[in-house]
Design a protein around this motif. Structure first.
Motif, short mmCIF file in Angstrom:
data_model
loop_
_atom_site.label_atom_id
_atom_site.label_comp_id
_atom_site.label_asym_id
_atom_site.label_seq_id
_atom_site.Cartn_x
_atom_site.Cartn_y
_atom_site.Cartn_z
N ASP A 78 4.97 -3.12 6.47
CA ASP A 78 4.13 -2.94 5.29
C ASP A 78 4.22 -1.56 4.64
OD1 ASP A 78 3.32 -5.52 5.43
OD2 ASP A 78 1.33 -5.12 6.27
N TRP A 79 4.89 -0.60 5.29
CA TRP A 79 5.06 0.72 4.70
C TRP A 79 6.43 0.89 4.05
CZ3 TRP A 79 8.88 3.56 7.39
CH2 TRP A 79 9.25 3.03 8.64
N ILE A 80 7.20 -0.19 4.03
CA ILE A 80 8.59 -0.15 3.59
C ILE A 80 8.74 -0.98 2.32
CG2 ILE A 80 10.97 -0.68 4.23
CD1 ILE A 80 9.98 -0.63 7.19
N LEU A 81 9.15 -0.36 1.21
CA LEU A 81 9.30 -1.06 -0.06
C LEU A 81 10.76 -1.44 -0.34
CD1 LEU A 81 6.59 0.71 -0.32
CD2 LEU A 81 6.90 0.41 -2.77
N GLU B 87 -5.66 0.77 4.04
CA GLU B 87 -5.45 -0.67 4.16
C GLU B 87 -4.73 -0.98 5.47
OE1 GLU B 87 -2.81 -4.10 1.88
OE2 GLU B 87 -3.61 -2.41 0.72
N PRO B 88 -5.18 -1.96 6.24
CA PRO B 88 -4.46 -2.33 7.46
C PRO B 88 -3.01 -2.71 7.13
CG PRO B 88 -6.60 -3.39 7.39
CD PRO B 88 -6.39 -2.77 6.04
N ALA B 89 -2.09 -2.30 8.01
CA ALA B 89 -0.67 -2.50 7.71
C ALA B 89 0.07 -2.95 8.96
CB ALA B 89 -0.06 -1.21 7.17
N PRO C 197 0.84 -1.20 0.00
CA PRO C 197 0.00 0.00 0.00
C PRO C 197 0.88 1.25 0.00
CG PRO C 197 0.13 -0.89 2.22
CD PRO C 197 0.88 -1.85 1.33
N VAL C 198 0.48 2.26 -0.76
CA VAL C 198 1.24 3.51 -0.87
C VAL C 198 0.26 4.67 -0.81
CG1 VAL C 198 2.78 4.90 -2.33
CG2 VAL C 198 3.04 2.40 -2.27
N THR D 45 10.38 4.58 -2.11
CA THR D 45 11.17 3.93 -1.06
C THR D 45 10.26 3.50 0.08
OG1 THR D 45 13.03 5.39 -1.62
CG2 THR D 45 13.16 4.15 0.45
N LEU D 46 9.34 4.37 0.45
CA LEU D 46 8.38 4.12 1.52
C LEU D 46 6.98 4.41 1.00
CD1 LEU D 46 10.20 6.00 4.43
CD2 LEU D 46 10.44 3.59 3.78
N GLY D 47 6.00 3.80 1.65
CA GLY D 47 4.62 4.05 1.26
C GLY D 47 3.99 5.22 1.97
N VAL D 48 4.73 5.84 2.90
CA VAL D 48 4.19 6.90 3.72
C VAL D 48 5.22 8.01 3.87
CG1 VAL D 48 2.70 5.35 5.04
CG2 VAL D 48 5.01 5.83 5.86
N LEU D 49 4.76 9.15 4.36
CA LEU D 49 5.65 10.24 4.76
C LEU D 49 6.24 9.94 6.13
CD1 LEU D 49 3.34 13.21 3.72
CD2 LEU D 49 5.39 12.44 2.51
N PRO D 50 7.31 10.61 6.53
CA PRO D 50 7.82 10.43 7.89
C PRO D 50 6.70 10.67 8.91
CG PRO D 50 9.33 11.77 6.61
CD PRO D 50 8.10 11.60 5.77
N PHE D 51 6.53 9.74 9.82
CA PHE D 51 5.42 9.80 10.77
C PHE D 51 5.92 10.29 12.13
CE2 PHE D 51 6.90 5.47 10.02
CZ PHE D 51 7.42 5.13 11.27
N GLU D 52 5.00 10.60 13.00
CA GLU D 52 5.36 11.17 14.30
C GLU D 52 6.11 10.16 15.15
OE1 GLU D 52 2.12 13.07 16.25
OE2 GLU D 52 1.85 14.56 14.65
N THR D 53 7.01 10.65 15.97
CA THR D 53 7.86 9.78 16.77
C THR D 53 7.09 9.02 17.85
OG1 THR D 53 8.40 11.64 18.22
CG2 THR D 53 9.92 11.17 16.40
N THR D 54 5.86 9.43 18.10
CA THR D 54 5.03 8.70 19.06
C THR D 54 4.54 7.37 18.48
OG1 THR D 54 3.14 10.00 18.29
CG2 THR D 54 4.27 10.74 20.29
N GLU D 55 4.69 7.18 17.16
CA GLU D 55 4.27 5.95 16.50
C GLU D 55 5.47 5.03 16.30
OE1 GLU D 55 1.79 6.42 12.95
OE2 GLU D 55 1.73 8.57 13.38
N ARG D 56 5.23 3.72 16.36
CA ARG D 56 6.24 2.74 15.98
C ARG D 56 6.25 2.54 14.48
NH1 ARG D 56 10.12 2.51 19.59
NH2 ARG D 56 9.49 1.67 21.61
N GLY D 57 5.14 2.85 13.86
CA GLY D 57 4.96 2.68 12.43
C GLY D 57 3.48 2.74 12.14
N PRO D 58 3.08 3.02 10.91
CA PRO D 58 1.66 3.15 10.60
C PRO D 58 0.95 1.81 10.63
CG PRO D 58 2.98 3.35 8.61
CD PRO D 58 3.94 3.32 9.75
N THR D 59 -0.24 1.78 11.19
CA THR D 59 -1.06 0.57 11.21
C THR D 59 -2.07 0.57 10.07
OG1 THR D 59 -2.59 1.65 12.76
CG2 THR D 59 -0.82 0.29 13.70
#
Length: 481
Positions: free
Chosen positions: A419-422, A412-414, A276-277, A393-407
């Motif tokens: 799942d955000w890393i290509l 789409e559930p990830a 997912p991107v 390279t990634l399916g997302v923009l840099p996310f907030e440091t409070t997150e471990r990674g996007p769910t």
């Protein structure tokens, strides 16, 4: 001094050789920048202030005496605090267990940087033993992207990427087992390069043959493709400590930057077939493909067919990565006499990964190899018809440091770990890959991944440089005066 600390490494090296600058001036400028910015970015674990100044004075004496000097003479470099040991400098692996550990030897990649005249200015932050795709640990905390200090720098070479993007180093070493160079390169808007397996020596000890897997590669992080190529010219090549390095094939990484790409047929996959991107990322990368077309290359959108679902491929990667981490824990116990699973201060995530890795049987690795073969064949099918493959390279923009990674990605559930890393697909297949800035969305950087055929490093660098010429990013770094 910010203009000096954002100067390309190629320019610094030339000015130092000409005598326009002295190594002391350059090192002091970077140390001042680190003093001003590192508390904000958390890029460095250890800074070699006095040692770097003394080495700068030695470099000046060599220049004044007319001695032969290397291509990085007097140029500061940052080195990741994971397995790139620097003799006499604290080396933590991102772990409180090794807060005071000082190795007696330098890793081959560090030996080569210093032999070329580079001055190691410090060790950069990494998650504990490289256990996650963001850079945070209990020892020094979280590393952030200079573009938004509430957002992650990515990992595991996040300290190196943030140091380069923030003007705290002109060049930095990183290592990549699933994108650990390319993920932070995308998050920090810099160039990150994972070379082909065997290009850059590892020199693992006590088990030199632990390095047989192409999963882990050393490579450069830089603000320009030419700078990354300069560093590759220095660190690549056969080494007696690494039985898997390639013989000297006369590869000219620096020269590849100037090669035309008008004869290249490029495949573009917006999602590598299974990832997912987010739409803004997809649009930015698609637009950046125009830089290759403007350089004369032809670009065709393609479908990648593995015959496997993403979760099957991800399970295979987990098998490799978790057993790799189990091997790291074993190596630490053999070398240091420390059982990481019996220490309360060790990151629970690392412990879980190691425990999972110890549960696999040989047959599990064999089943993963079958999946890996299907993935390899799918990518090779692309290269049977095209010269390069480009993706986000990634399916997302840099996310907030409070997150471990996007769910969730694009609705789409990830899996927040994968799942955000290509990028990790190409650690499985051993294809060389770069991440270069594709553009920006809401002032946040987006990475474009350029992938080449096996041993096609020069082609990847040529295409990356063509993108940079048509979509330059050098003036976009925060803090550049």
């Amino acid at each position: 001094m910010s203009s000096l600390t954002f100067a390309p490494a190629t320019v610094l090296a030339e000015r130092l050789r000409r005598g326009d600058l002295t190594p002391t001036e350059v090192v002091d400028a970077y140390l001042d920048r680190i003093a001003a910015e590192n508390d904000r970015l958390n890029a460095y674990v250890t800074v070699r202030r006095e040692a770097a100044r003394e080495e700068a004075r030695e470099a000046e004496r060599a220049l004044a005496a007319g001695e032969p000097v290397g291509p990085l003479h007097g140029v500061p470099v940052a080195v990741k605090d994971l397995f790139a040991y620097h003799a006499g400098t604290r080396h933590t692996y991102g772990s409180r267990v090794f807060e005071d550990y000082v190795p007696e030897r330098s890793a081959p990649v560090v030996q080569r940087l210093e032999a070329a005249g580079a001055i190691v200015i410090g060790k950069t932050n990494t998650p504990e033993f490289g256990n996650r795709p963001t850079t945070d640990n209990d020892l020094v905390g979280t590393t952030v992207t200079p573009f938004d200090t509430d957002r992650t720098a990515g990992g595991t070479s996040g300290g190196s990427a943030a140091a380069v993007a923030g003007g705290l180093a002109p060049l930095a070493q990183g290592s990549d087992a699933g994108g650990s160079i390319r993920i932070p390169a995308a998050c920090c808007g810099v160039v990150g390069y994972k070379p082909s397996f065997g290009r850059v020596p590892k020199g693992n000890r006590p088990n030199a043959f632990d390095g047989h897997s192409p999963f882990v590669q050393h490579g450069p992080l830089a603000r320009s493709v030419a700078d990354a190529a300069l560093m590759l010219d220095v660190v690549a090549g056969p080494h007696p400590e690494d039985p898997f390095t390639h013989p000297d094939e006369g590869v000219d990484y620096r020269g590849a930057v100037d090669r035309p790409v008008d004869d290249l047929d490029v495949a573009y996959s917006p999602d590598l077939g299974v990832f997912p991107v987010e739409p803004a990322v997809r649009e930015t990368v698609a637009d950046a493909c125009g830089a290759l077309e403007a350089s004369g290359a032809t670009v065709h959108e393609v479908d990648v067919e593995y015959g496997r679902a993403r979760e099957e491929i991800a399970d295979a990667w987990r098998t490799y990565f978790q057993t790799l981490m189990a091997g790291v824990a074993l190596q630490v116990e053999e070398v240091h006499g420390v059982d990481l699973l019996d220490r309360d201060e060790v990151d629970p995530l690392f412990v879980r990964i190691v425990e999972a890795g110890r549960e696999y049987a040989v047959t599990d690795r064999q089943r993963a190899d079958v999946v890996r073969t299907d993935v390899y064949d799918a990518i090779q099918d692309i290269f049977a018809e095209y010269d390069l493959l480009v993706t986000p390279t990634l399916g997302v923009l840099p996310f907030e440091t409070t997150e471990r990674g996007p769910t969730e990605v694009d609705g789409e559930p990830a899996d927040p770990y994968l799942d955000w890393i290509l990028s990790w697909v190409f650690n499985m297949t051993d294809h060389p890959a770069a991440s270069v800035p594709a553009g920006f969305v809401d002032e946040l950087p987006v990475g474009l991944q350029v992938v080449g055929p096996r041993l096609g490093d020069e082609r990847v660098l040529a295409a990356s440089a063509a993108i940079e010429r048509h979509r330059p990013w050098a003036d976009r770094y925060p803090g550049l005066a």
